[in-house]
Scaffold this motif. Structure first.
Motif, PDB file in Angstrom:
ATOM      1  N   GLU A  59       0.831  -1.206   0.000  1.00  0.00           N
ATOM      2  CA  GLU A  59       0.000   0.000   0.000  1.00  0.00           C
ATOM      3  C   GLU A  59       0.864   1.255   0.000  1.00  0.00           C
ATOM      4  OE1 GLU A  59      -2.369  -0.392   3.487  1.00  0.00           O
ATOM      5  OE2 GLU A  59      -3.704  -1.927   2.649  1.00  0.00           O
ATOM      6  N   LEU A  60       1.902   1.247   0.825  1.00  0.00           N
ATOM      7  CA  LEU A  60       2.768   2.428   0.931  1.00  0.00           C
ATOM      8  C   LEU A  60       3.692   2.560  -0.274  1.00  0.00           C
ATOM      9  CD1 LEU A  60       3.564   2.259   4.746  1.00  0.00           C
ATOM     10  CD2 LEU A  60       2.045   3.857   3.565  1.00  0.00           C
ATOM     11  N   ALA A  61       4.112   1.439  -0.846  1.00  0.00           N
ATOM     12  CA  ALA A  61       4.938   1.499  -2.050  1.00  0.00           C
ATOM     13  C   ALA A  61       4.166   2.165  -3.183  1.00  0.00           C
ATOM     14  CB  ALA A  61       5.370   0.096  -2.453  1.00  0.00           C
ATOM     15  N   LYS A  62       2.881   1.837  -3.284  1.00  0.00           N
ATOM     16  CA  LYS A  62       2.035   2.458  -4.308  1.00  0.00           C
ATOM     17  C   LYS A  62       1.802   3.933  -3.998  1.00  0.00           C
ATOM     18  CE  LYS A  62      -2.461   1.989  -6.583  1.00  0.00           C
ATOM     19  NZ  LYS A  62      -3.732   1.204  -6.654  1.00  0.00           N
ATOM     20  N   LYS A  63       1.513   4.231  -2.737  1.00  0.00           N
ATOM     21  CA  LYS A  63       1.235   5.610  -2.327  1.00  0.00           C
ATOM     22  C   LYS A  63       2.433   6.513  -2.587  1.00  0.00           C
ATOM     23  CE  LYS A  63       0.039   8.359   1.762  1.00  0.00           C
ATOM     24  NZ  LYS A  63      -0.313   8.302   3.217  1.00  0.00           N
ATOM     25  N   TYR A  64       3.636   6.019  -2.279  1.00  0.00           N
ATOM     26  CA  TYR A  64       4.844   6.843  -2.393  1.00  0.00           C
ATOM     27  C   TYR A  64       5.614   6.605  -3.688  1.00  0.00           C
ATOM     28  CZ  TYR A  64       4.044   7.553   2.619  1.00  0.00           C
ATOM     29  OH  TYR A  64       3.497   7.857   3.849  1.00  0.00           O
ATOM     30  N   ASP A  65       5.071   5.778  -4.583  1.00  0.00           N
ATOM     31  CA  ASP A  65       5.694   5.482  -5.872  1.00  0.00           C
ATOM     32  C   ASP A  65       7.112   4.925  -5.675  1.00  0.00           C
ATOM     33  OD1 ASP A  65       5.797   5.319  -8.653  1.00  0.00           O
ATOM     34  OD2 ASP A  65       6.672   7.318  -8.874  1.00  0.00           O
ATOM     35  N   LEU A  66       7.222   3.895  -4.850  1.00  0.00           N
ATOM     36  CA  LEU A  66       8.509   3.287  -4.542  1.00  0.00           C
ATOM     37  C   LEU A  66       8.729   2.033  -5.383  1.00  0.00           C
ATOM     38  CD1 LEU A  66       8.359   3.571  -0.643  1.00  0.00           C
ATOM     39  CD2 LEU A  66       9.632   5.040  -2.214  1.00  0.00           C
ATOM     40  N   ASP A  67       9.971   1.831  -5.817  1.00  0.00           N
ATOM     41  CA  ASP A  67      10.340   0.643  -6.586  1.00  0.00           C
ATOM     42  C   ASP A  67      10.620  -0.479  -5.596  1.00  0.00           C
ATOM     43  OD1 ASP A  67      11.375  -1.315  -8.200  1.00  0.00           O
ATOM     44  OD2 ASP A  67      12.791  -0.022  -9.257  1.00  0.00           O
ATOM     45  N   MET A  68       9.633  -1.349  -5.390  1.00  0.00           N
ATOM     46  CA  MET A  68       9.746  -2.407  -4.405  1.00  0.00           C
ATOM     47  C   MET A  68       9.400  -3.761  -4.994  1.00  0.00           C
ATOM     48  SD  MET A  68       7.792  -2.816  -0.711  1.00  0.00           S
ATOM     49  CE  MET A  68       6.527  -4.038  -1.109  1.00  0.00           C
ATOM     50  N   VAL A  69      10.102  -4.783  -4.536  1.00  0.00           N
ATOM     51  CA  VAL A  69       9.698  -6.165  -4.743  1.00  0.00           C
ATOM     52  C   VAL A  69       9.679  -6.810  -3.366  1.00  0.00           C
ATOM     53  CG1 VAL A  69      10.723  -6.303  -7.049  1.00  0.00           C
ATOM     54  CG2 VAL A  69      12.039  -7.076  -5.062  1.00  0.00           C
ATOM     55  N   SER A  70       8.893  -7.847  -3.218  1.00  0.00           N
ATOM     56  CA  SER A  70       8.927  -8.588  -1.956  1.00  0.00           C
ATOM     57  C   SER A  70       9.425  -9.999  -2.223  1.00  0.00           C
ATOM     58  CB  SER A  70       7.547  -8.633  -1.288  1.00  0.00           C
ATOM     59  OG  SER A  70       6.635  -9.396  -2.048  1.00  0.00           O
ATOM     60  N   VAL A  71      10.106 -10.565  -1.244  1.00  0.00           N
ATOM     61  CA  VAL A  71      10.562 -11.948  -1.339  1.00  0.00           C
ATOM     62  C   VAL A  71       9.917 -12.726  -0.203  1.00  0.00           C
ATOM     63  CG1 VAL A  71      12.711 -11.412  -2.520  1.00  0.00           C
ATOM     64  CG2 VAL A  71      12.672 -11.451  -0.018  1.00  0.00           C
ATOM     65  N   LEU A  72       9.515 -13.955  -0.500  1.00  0.00           N
ATOM     66  CA  LEU A  72       8.788 -14.778   0.461  1.00  0.00           C
ATOM     67  C   LEU A  72       9.524 -16.100   0.663  1.00  0.00           C
ATOM     68  CD1 LEU A  72       6.673 -13.057  -1.461  1.00  0.00           C
ATOM     69  CD2 LEU A  72       4.993 -14.166  -0.015  1.00  0.00           C
ATOM     70  N   PRO A  73      10.460 -16.136   1.618  1.00  0.00           N
ATOM     71  CA  PRO A  73      11.253 -17.345   1.840  1.00  0.00           C
ATOM     72  C   PRO A  73      10.473 -18.438   2.559  1.00  0.00           C
ATOM     73  CG  PRO A  73      12.344 -15.359   2.699  1.00  0.00           C
ATOM     74  CD  PRO A  73      10.914 -15.027   2.445  1.00  0.00           C
ATOM     75  N   GLY A  74      10.979 -19.681   2.399  1.00  0.00           N
ATOM     76  CA  GLY A  74      10.486 -20.809   3.178  1.00  0.00           C
ATOM     77  C   GLY A  74      11.226 -20.863   4.502  1.00  0.00           C
ATOM     78  N   ALA A  75      11.377 -22.061   5.063  1.00  0.00           N
ATOM     79  CA  ALA A  75      12.013 -22.242   6.375  1.00  0.00           C
ATOM     80  C   ALA A  75      13.528 -22.248   6.212  1.00  0.00           C
ATOM     81  CB  ALA A  75      11.534 -23.550   7.004  1.00  0.00           C
ATOM     82  N   MET A  76      14.161 -21.131   6.503  1.00  0.00           N
ATOM     83  CA  MET A  76      15.589 -20.951   6.209  1.00  0.00           C
ATOM     84  C   MET A  76      16.500 -21.625   7.230  1.00  0.00           C
ATOM     85  SD  MET A  76      15.618 -16.995   4.890  1.00  0.00           S
ATOM     86  CE  MET A  76      14.430 -16.428   6.124  1.00  0.00           C
ATOM     87  N   ILE A  77      17.494 -22.328   6.707  1.00  0.00           N
ATOM     88  CA  ILE A  77      18.509 -22.978   7.532  1.00  0.00           C
ATOM     89  C   ILE A  77      19.865 -22.789   6.866  1.00  0.00           C
ATOM     90  CG2 ILE A  77      17.000 -24.721   8.567  1.00  0.00           C
ATOM     91  CD1 ILE A  77      17.809 -26.665   6.395  1.00  0.00           C
ATOM     92  N   GLY A  78      20.947 -23.089   7.601  1.00  0.00           N
ATOM     93  CA  GLY A  78      22.278 -23.044   7.016  1.00  0.00           C
ATOM     94  C   GLY A  78      22.905 -21.661   7.023  1.00  0.00           C
ATOM     95  N   GLY A  79      23.904 -21.493   6.155  1.00  0.00           N
ATOM     96  CA  GLY A  79      24.644 -20.244   6.097  1.00  0.00           C
ATOM     97  C   GLY A  79      25.854 -20.254   7.013  1.00  0.00           C
ATOM     98  N   GLU A  80      26.665 -19.209   6.905  1.00  0.00           N
ATOM     99  CA  GLU A  80      27.864 -19.099   7.732  1.00  0.00           C
ATOM    100  C   GLU A  80      27.512 -18.730   9.174  1.00  0.00           C
ATOM    101  OE1 GLU A  80      31.270 -16.886   6.127  1.00  0.00           O
ATOM    102  OE2 GLU A  80      30.199 -16.812   4.215  1.00  0.00           O
ATOM    103  N   PHE A  81      26.515 -17.882   9.310  1.00  0.00           N
ATOM    104  CA  PHE A  81      26.154 -17.351  10.626  1.00  0.00           C
ATOM    105  C   PHE A  81      24.867 -18.007  11.098  1.00  0.00           C
ATOM    106  CE2 PHE A  81      24.009 -14.064  13.236  1.00  0.00           C
ATOM    107  CZ  PHE A  81      24.956 -13.919  14.233  1.00  0.00           C
TER     108      PHE A  81
END
Length: 334
Positions: free
Chosen positions: A158-180
Motif C-alpha cells: 500500500e505504501l509502495a504504491k502511495k509513495y511510488d517506490l520501486d519495491m519487490v517482496s521476497v517470500l522465503p520458506g524455512a531458512m537454515i544453514g549459512g555461515e552465521f
C-alpha cells in the motif's frame, strides 16, 4: 563511489548472512542493528554498523541516508507471546510503515522487502495444484506470526504504491544453514528433532531451504526484480515429517521417533500448555495454531515459476539443505 546497500536486522540469521554475501561481492554495506554492543556477528566484516530501530523512524531516516538499495529484513520472528498483538503483530506492521516512510524520505532506489511464505494462502491452488505469489493468507488459524507477515506485507505494498517506490517482496520458506547460525524458531525446531528433545510429532511437512539460496535470490531481485512483483523463495515441494526423521537418523541411528497423536488430542494438550505459558510467561512447547496449520491446514507445494524466470532461482532441494544442516548441528552436539 560505490552504492550503499542497507541491511536491517543485520545481526539476525538472514540479515547477517546477507551482509556477508554482499561483502563477498565487493559491495558497500551498511548494517543496522538495535544493539550496537552486539559486535560478535560483525567480527572480521568490513561493513559499517549503525543503530536503527523499526519503532524509531528518525533512526531509520539516518540509517538510510545515501542508501541506494534497502534490504528490509528486520522483523519480529516468533510464534508466541503473552500479548501477541502488542509483541508480534503491531511491531511488524508499525515497523513496516516506519521503514517505508523513511525510504521515501531518503529517496531509496530499490526496496527488497522480506516477507514469508506464511503470507501466502494456505490452500488456494492454481491450475498446477500449487500455491503461487498471487495468493494471500486468509485464515491464520490464530497464528500471530502468520497474521503479522500477511498484514505487514500488504501494508508495505500500500505504501509502495502511495509513495511510488520501486519495491519487490521476497517470500522465503524455512531458512537454515549459512555461515552465521543465529538460531531462529525454525532452526530450533529442527535442532530439537535431531537432539531427541521433540517427543510429540505435530509436523506433517516443512519447507527447509538453504539461506544462501534465498540470499542469492534477493541480490538478483535488487537488480533484476520487476517492480511490484512478489517472489517466492522456497522449494517447490515440502519435506515430510517422515523424511525429516529419516535424515536425522543418518546421524543419530537410535533416535527416538517423536510420537504421533490425533489432532484432537494435540489441541487439548496445546490448550493446556498455552494456559500454563500465559501464567508463567514461558514459551509453550506446542501451540493450537501450529496443530491446526500442520494437520492438513496448509498446502506447502509452491509454484516458483516467476522466481525462476525473473531471478534464475534454482535452490538446492529441501532434503539436501536439511541434511547439510543436520550434519553441521550434529558435529556440535557433543
Amino acid at each position: 563511489m560505490k552504492k550503499i546497500s542497507l541491511v536491517t536486522g543485520a545481526n539476525g540469521h538472514l540479515g547477517n548472512n546477507l551482509v556477508r554475501e554482499l561483502l563477498k561481492r565487493d559491495e558497500k554495506v551498511r548494517a543496522s542493528v538495535r544493539d550496537l554492543n552486539d559486535k560478535k556477528p560483525f567480527e572480521g566484516l568490513d561493513c559499517e554498523v549503525v543503530y536503527a530501530d523499526l519503532m524509531d523512524k528518525e533512526s531509520l531516516i539516518r540509517a538510510l541516508d545515501g542508501v541506494d538499495t534497502l534490504y528490509q529484513v528486520a522483523a519480529v520472528f516468533k510464534h508466541w507471546a503473552k500479548d501477541t498483538e502488542k509483541d508480534i503483530i503491531v511491531p511488524n506492521i508499525l515497523g513496516t510503515e516506519n521503514i517505508m516512510e523513511a525510504a521515501k524520505e531518503a529517496k531509496v532506489r530499490k526496496i527488497i522487502y522480506v516477507s514469508s511464505v506464511a503470507a501466502l494462502s494456505l490452500n488456494k491452488v492454481n491450475s498446477k495444484g500449487k500455491i503461487d505469489e498471487t495468493t494471500w493468507l486468509k485464515d491464520s488459524h490464530g497464528n500471530a506470526y502468520f497474521d503479522s507477515k500477511a498484514r505487514s506485507e500488504k501494508r508495505a505494498w500500500e505504501l509502495a504504491k502511495k509513495y511510488d517506490l520501486d519495491m519487490v517482496s521476497v517470500l522465503p520458506g524455512a531458512m537454515i544453514g549459512g555461515e552465521f547460525l543465529k538460531k531462529t524458531p525454525t532452526m530450533l525446531g529442527f535442532d530439537s528433532i535431531l537432539s531427541g528433545k521433540m517427543k510429540i510429532n505435530y509436523v506433517t511437512e516443512m519447507t527447509p531451504i538453504d539461506v544462501i539460496d534465498v540470499i542469492e535470490g534477493m541480490i538478483v531481485a535488487a537488480e533484476k526484480g520487476v517492480r511490484g512483483t512478489r517472489y517466492i523463495l522456497a522449494n517447490e515441494e515440502p519435506v515430510t515429517s517422515d523424511d525429516i526423521i529419516k535424515i536425522a537418523k543418518k546421524f543419530v541411528p537410535d533416535l527416538e521417533i517423536p510420537q504421533k497423536y490425533a489432532k484432537e488430542q494435540l489441541l487439548l494438550l496445546a490448550e493446556k500448555l498455552e494456559l500454563e505459558a500465559k501464567q508463567n510467561n514461558t514459551q509453550p512447547l506446542i501451540l493450537r495454531s501450529q496443530v491446526e496449520l500442520y494437520y492438513g491446514g496448509i498446502n506447502r507445494y509452491y509454484d516458483i515459476t516467476t522466481s525462476k524466470k525473473d531471478l534464475n532461482f534454482n535452490p538446492k532441494l529441501g532434503k539436501e539443505a536439511l541434511e547439510e544442516y543436520f550434519k553441521r548441528v550434529y558435529a556440535n552436539l557433543g
